[in-house]
Scaffold this active site. Structure first.
Site, PDB file in Angstrom:
ATOM      1  N   HIS A  79       0.849  -1.202   0.000  1.00 25.43           N
ATOM      2  CA  HIS A  79       0.000   0.000   0.000  1.00 25.43           C
ATOM      3  C   HIS A  79       0.885   1.252   0.000  1.00 25.43           C
ATOM      4  O   HIS A  79       0.633   2.204  -0.749  1.00 25.43           O
ATOM      5  CB  HIS A  79      -0.926  -0.034   1.222  1.00 25.43           C
ATOM      6  CG  HIS A  79      -1.785   1.179   1.410  1.00 25.43           C
ATOM      7  ND1 HIS A  79      -3.142   1.183   1.239  1.00 25.43           N
ATOM      8  CD2 HIS A  79      -1.460   2.456   1.779  1.00 25.43           C
ATOM      9  CE1 HIS A  79      -3.625   2.389   1.467  1.00 25.43           C
ATOM     10  NE2 HIS A  79      -2.628   3.194   1.820  1.00 25.43           N
ATOM     11  N   GLU A  80       1.932   1.238   0.835  1.00 26.55           N
ATOM     12  CA  GLU A  80       2.830   2.403   0.905  1.00 26.55           C
ATOM     13  C   GLU A  80       3.662   2.545  -0.378  1.00 26.55           C
ATOM     14  O   GLU A  80       3.874   3.664  -0.868  1.00 26.55           O
ATOM     15  CB  GLU A  80       3.747   2.320   2.128  1.00 26.55           C
ATOM     16  CG  GLU A  80       3.044   2.165   3.484  1.00 26.55           C
ATOM     17  CD  GLU A  80       1.914   3.137   3.721  1.00 26.55           C
ATOM     18  OE1 GLU A  80       1.933   4.242   3.145  1.00 26.55           O
ATOM     19  OE2 GLU A  80       0.982   2.791   4.482  1.00 26.55           O
TER      20      GLU A  80
END
Ligand code: UDB
Ligand code: ZN
Length: 183
Positions: free
Chosen positions: A153-154
């Protein structure tokens, strides 16, 4: 100290740019990355989160505070409140990943996205990355399950991708064949 007012929100175009490689790790960059880590730690401290109105987060990427830099901080505690994952990553890049995919059964949210987007986000079950630490030393990190989901996600933020881009519009709630819920 970073608070919610420092976190830029969708549809800010800064969230949609591919962030730039960090050429030189200077003091300003180190300070910014430490502040990002502090946000995540503070936000998980109930008293601090309450006092400053912080939304509890497990990870934060530089573009979310308006910085055009490929760096992210991840901090995940166990049930007792001891840190089990605590990383500051500079110029992270994926070296390999599993074929098997996973997903969070409740879907994802984002500190930069105020709206709810119901649906499953399929991510790799395991990922191996290389990154630089704040001293410029290269290291390898292998994660699986929930922490691997957070990491991906990051990493997406560094490429201008938001979680809902990855929701299948036709079958948002349908797990893909072979994909397992993250543990
Ligand atoms: C989060 N928190 O921090 F699987 F114990 C989210 C928010 C947006 C809901 C605050 C979160 O997922 N916490 C969590 C997840 C678990 C187990 C657990 C706590 N982010 C970070 C973010 O927006 N970074 O850019 C979103 C997450 C969605 C999936 C991974 C990161
Ligand atoms: Zn996010």
């Amino acid at each position: 100290m970073l608070t919610m007012k420092d976190i830029i929100r969708d549809p800010d175009p800064n969230l949609r740019k591919k962030a730039a490689e960090i050429k030189e790790i200077n003091q300003e960059t180190v300070n910014q990355l430490r502040e990002m880590r502090d946000y995540v730690i503070n936000s998980q401290d109930e008293a601090v989160a309450e006092k400053y109105g912080l939304r509890p987060g497990v990870g934060l990427a530089a573009p979310q505070i308006g910085l055009d830099k490929r760096m992210t901080a991840i901090y995940i505690e166990d049930e007792e409140g001891s840190p089990i994952h605590d990383y500051m990553l500079i110029n992270p890049r994926v070296k390999s990943h599993s074929v098997t995919e996973t997903y969070l059964p409740a879907g994802e949210g984002c500190l930069s996205v105020d709206e709810d987007y119901p649906g499953l986000i399929h991510r790799y079950q395991r990922v191996k990355i290389k990154a630089l630490d704040i001293e410029g030393n290269e290291f390898e990190l292998k994660l699986s399950g929930v922490p691997a989901v957070v990491l991906q996600h990051e990493l997406d933020h560094l490429d201008g991708i938001l979680f809902y881009d990855r929701i299948d519009k036709d079958m948002p709630m349908e797990p893909k064949i072979g994909a397992r819920p993250a543990e």
